[in-house]
Design a protein around this motif. Structure first.
Motif, PDB file in Angstrom:
ATOM      1  N   GLY A   1      -1.984  -2.327   6.797  1.00 45.13           N
ATOM      2  CA  GLY A   1      -2.859  -2.546   5.653  1.00 45.13           C
ATOM      3  C   GLY A   1      -2.456  -3.679   4.737  1.00 45.13           C
ATOM      4  O   GLY A   1      -3.220  -4.046   3.847  1.00 45.13           O
ATOM      5  N   VAL A   2      -1.273  -4.248   4.932  1.00 43.91           N
ATOM      6  CA  VAL A   2      -0.767  -5.309   4.058  1.00 43.91           C
ATOM      7  C   VAL A   2      -0.857  -6.649   4.780  1.00 43.91           C
ATOM      8  O   VAL A   2      -0.313  -6.812   5.876  1.00 43.91           O
ATOM      9  N   VAL A   3      -1.551  -7.602   4.182  1.00 43.83           N
ATOM     10  CA  VAL A   3      -1.652  -8.947   4.738  1.00 43.83           C
ATOM     11  C   VAL A   3      -0.611  -9.820   4.036  1.00 43.83           C
ATOM     12  O   VAL A   3      -0.762 -10.152   2.857  1.00 43.83           O
TER      13      VAL A   3
ATOM     14  N   ASP B   1      -2.348   3.647   2.137  1.00 44.08           N
ATOM     15  CA  ASP B   1      -2.570   4.867   2.925  1.00 44.08           C
ATOM     16  C   ASP B   1      -2.950   6.046   2.037  1.00 44.08           C
ATOM     17  O   ASP B   1      -3.882   6.807   2.348  1.00 44.08           O
ATOM     18  N   GLU B   2      -2.273   6.189   0.910  1.00 44.00           N
ATOM     19  CA  GLU B   2      -2.527   7.315   0.012  1.00 44.00           C
ATOM     20  C   GLU B   2      -3.932   7.281  -0.567  1.00 44.00           C
ATOM     21  O   GLU B   2      -4.579   8.326  -0.743  1.00 44.00           O
ATOM     22  N   HIS B   3      -4.445   6.088  -0.866  1.00 46.23           N
ATOM     23  CA  HIS B   3      -5.740   5.965  -1.534  1.00 46.23           C
ATOM     24  C   HIS B   3      -6.841   5.423  -0.612  1.00 46.23           C
ATOM     25  O   HIS B   3      -7.928   5.109  -1.087  1.00 46.23           O
ATOM     26  N   ASP B   4      -6.555   5.333   0.679  1.00 47.54           N
ATOM     27  CA  ASP B   4      -7.529   4.848   1.662  1.00 47.54           C
ATOM     28  C   ASP B   4      -8.112   3.502   1.237  1.00 47.54           C
ATOM     29  O   ASP B   4      -9.326   3.293   1.249  1.00 47.54           O
ATOM     30  N   LEU B   5      -7.242   2.568   0.861  1.00 47.79           N
ATOM     31  CA  LEU B   5      -7.679   1.267   0.354  1.00 47.79           C
ATOM     32  C   LEU B   5      -7.909   0.280   1.492  1.00 47.79           C
ATOM     33  O   LEU B   5      -7.361   0.444   2.591  1.00 47.79           O
TER      34      LEU B   5
ATOM     35  N   LEU C   1      11.236  -8.492   1.323  1.00 52.58           N
ATOM     36  CA  LEU C   1       9.790  -8.627   1.442  1.00 52.58           C
ATOM     37  C   LEU C   1       9.197  -7.464   2.230  1.00 52.58           C
ATOM     38  O   LEU C   1       8.112  -6.966   1.901  1.00 52.58           O
ATOM     39  N   THR C   2       9.912  -7.009   3.251  1.00 50.59           N
ATOM     40  CA  THR C   2       9.456  -5.856   4.030  1.00 50.59           C
ATOM     41  C   THR C   2       9.423  -4.601   3.168  1.00 50.59           C
ATOM     42  O   THR C   2       8.494  -3.791   3.270  1.00 50.59           O
ATOM     43  N   ASP C   3      10.417  -4.430   2.310  1.00 54.27           N
ATOM     44  CA  ASP C   3      10.452  -3.257   1.417  1.00 54.27           C
ATOM     45  C   ASP C   3       9.232  -3.243   0.494  1.00 54.27           C
ATOM     46  O   ASP C   3       8.628  -2.187   0.262  1.00 54.27           O
ATOM     47  N   VAL C   4       8.869  -4.411  -0.032  1.00 47.08           N
ATOM     48  CA  VAL C   4       7.688  -4.494  -0.895  1.00 47.08           C
ATOM     49  C   VAL C   4       6.424  -4.184  -0.088  1.00 47.08           C
ATOM     50  O   VAL C   4       5.549  -3.431  -0.532  1.00 47.08           O
ATOM     51  N   ALA C   5       6.330  -4.772   1.110  1.00 41.14           N
ATOM     52  CA  ALA C   5       5.159  -4.523   1.960  1.00 41.14           C
ATOM     53  C   ALA C   5       5.039  -3.042   2.310  1.00 41.14           C
ATOM     54  O   ALA C   5       3.936  -2.484   2.325  1.00 41.14           O
ATOM     55  N   ARG C   6       6.163  -2.402   2.572  1.00 40.70           N
ATOM     56  CA  ARG C   6       6.139  -0.973   2.917  1.00 40.70           C
ATOM     57  C   ARG C   6       5.660  -0.131   1.728  1.00 40.70           C
ATOM     58  O   ARG C   6       4.904   0.833   1.904  1.00 40.70           O
ATOM     59  N   TYR C   7       6.083  -0.499   0.536  1.00 38.58           N
ATOM     60  CA  TYR C   7       5.632   0.235  -0.654  1.00 38.58           C
ATOM     61  C   TYR C   7       4.125   0.083  -0.837  1.00 38.58           C
ATOM     62  O   TYR C   7       3.419   1.060  -1.102  1.00 38.58           O
ATOM     63  N   LEU C   8       3.617  -1.141  -0.690  1.00 35.37           N
ATOM     64  CA  LEU C   8       2.177  -1.363  -0.818  1.00 35.37           C
ATOM     65  C   LEU C   8       1.418  -0.616   0.268  1.00 35.37           C
ATOM     66  O   LEU C   8       0.338  -0.064   0.026  1.00 35.37           O
ATOM     67  N   SER C   9       1.969  -0.581   1.464  1.00 32.45           N
ATOM     68  CA  SER C   9       1.323   0.125   2.569  1.00 32.45           C
ATOM     69  C   SER C   9       1.178   1.611   2.252  1.00 32.45           C
ATOM     70  O   SER C   9       0.166   2.238   2.598  1.00 32.45           O
ATOM     71  N   GLY C  10       2.186   2.168   1.583  1.00 28.00           N
ATOM     72  CA  GLY C  10       2.111   3.578   1.192  1.00 28.00           C
ATOM     73  C   GLY C  10       0.973   3.831   0.214  1.00 28.00           C
ATOM     74  O   GLY C  10       0.268   4.851   0.305  1.00 28.00           O
ATOM     75  N   ILE C  11       0.766   2.916  -0.740  1.00 22.84           N
ATOM     76  CA  ILE C  11      -0.339   3.043  -1.694  1.00 22.84           C
ATOM     77  C   ILE C  11      -1.677   2.939  -0.964  1.00 22.84           C
ATOM     78  O   ILE C  11      -2.616   3.700  -1.233  1.00 22.84           O
TER      79      ILE C  11
END
Length: 354
Positions: free
Chosen positions: A287-289, A257-261, A245-255
């Motif tokens: 950035g991930v809830v 950050d990259e797109h200022d979402l 679950l942390t790996d998925v959250a980290r991937y979403l966090s990267g998106i």
């Protein structure tokens, strides 16, 4: 016995508050219908309303490439207005404003077009369903603003291995686009639900990147359908881990950050303690809830028991969700009221109906 039969045989004993474990207990009859739906190709349905690729905005007819000049024209000494600094582009926001999800109570339906057994979103007119979600969301908003959610099954567990041996099928991009368009029309969030079978969870999330770059799209995971080697959906509960679950959250966090979402939800539905191992290893990312949604069918008392088991050792920073079943919860009992759901502690951030 065919896998679709195994998925339903002997499963009339519903998941009545199985919060204490039961890792070998198969899902109930209706849940087993996921296999039937996937086998019938429902996960591959193409939706209507496909967007057409147009020309870039502002593009117009092209001339000879040479600027014509009036005989009386003289160079201007006044600086052009176009040389001024451009206006900063507004930062992306959530569908109903702001960038922080904590101001909203998320309330939604799940489903897949053409599969009524998989949730309310699989039946009727999509816009009518979203309007119903809006009405339902207001009843659960309490001290927050209501935020409607469409939870679409984007990866569907299958009872057969399929050509790639993953026991899953993917919903077509056209269908996802149709639901995303509806979400935008109604200022709703779109959650893409993943039931991975034997496929890599992170791989399935990455396959949805083109949608995840939008500020109104998040992820919901259904780990009871995440199978290990030799396991078949419908035969047993699947499982995930805090690290995954942390790996998925980290991937979403990267998106993000990259797109200022703005903040993006990552929901995982949990029917039993055994479905998520080493939960203490779960680490929320910027950035991930992360929302743990208590799954399970039963009477109000049984569902409260499941809730207490699942939130007892809640990792720090993880929020809560609660799932209600319109039909199964009412069999022999009744559906919990908004007041009863909002009385749960901690109060759920997300209420989902199936």
């Amino acid at each position: 016995m065919p896998a679709t039969d195994r998925a339903s045989a002997g499963q009339d004993a519903l998941r009545h508050g199985d919060g204490g474990g039961g890792s070998g207990t198969p899902p109930p009859t209706r849940r087993g219908m996921l296999s039937v739906a996937a086998a019938a190709g429902i996960g591959l349905l193409a939706g209507c309303g496909e967007e057409s690729a147009g020309s870039p905005s502002g593009a117009g007819p092209q001339g000879s490439g040479k600027a014509e000049r009036s005989p009386s024209a003289t160079p201007s000494a006044t600086p052009s207005k176009s040389s001024a600094s451009p206006t900063p582009k507004p930062r992306p926001e959530l569908p109903r404003g702001g960038r922080d999800l904590s101001r909203y109570r998320l309330v939604g339906y799940c489903g897949l077009p053409g599969a009524a057994a998989l949730g309310r979103l699989g039946i009727g007119d999509l816009d009518d369903q979203v309007r119903q979600i809006e009405k339902t969301a207001r009843a659960y908003a309490a001290d927050r603003e209501p935020q409607p959610v469409l939870e679409l099954l984007a990866t569907v567990a299958n009872s057969s291995a399929g050509p790639d041996g993953t026991y899953r099928s993917r919903t077509s991009p056209d269908t996802i686009r149709r639901f995303h368009d509806a979400a935008k029309r109604h200022r709703a969030l779109l959650l893409l639900n993943i039931q991975p079978g034997r496929a890599s969870v992170l791989g399935e999330v990455k396959a949805l990147r083109e949608w995840l770059v939008h500020p109104d799209v998040g992820i919901a995971l259904d780990p009871e359908w995440e199978m290990g080697p030799g396991e078949v959906p419908g035969d047993t509960y699947g499982h995930t881990s805090g690290k995954e679950l942390t790996d998925v959250a980290r991937y979403l966090s990267g998106i993000i950050d990259e797109h200022d979402l703005p903040q993006k939800p990552l929901v995982f539905h949990q029917v039993a303690v055994s479905v998520v191992s080493e939960q203490s290893a779960l680490r929320p990312q910027p950035g991930v809830v992360v929302i743990k949604s208590a799954d399970g069918i039963g009477s109000p008392g049984m569902k409260r028991d499941t809730w207490r088991q699942l939130v007892k050792d809640q990792p720090e920073g993880v929020r809560t969700g609660f799932k209600l079943f319109y039909e199964e919860d009412a069999e022999g009992s009744r559906l919990m009221t908004p007041e009863e759901v909002l009385a749960l502690r901690p109060r759920p951030d997300y209420v989902m109906f199936e």
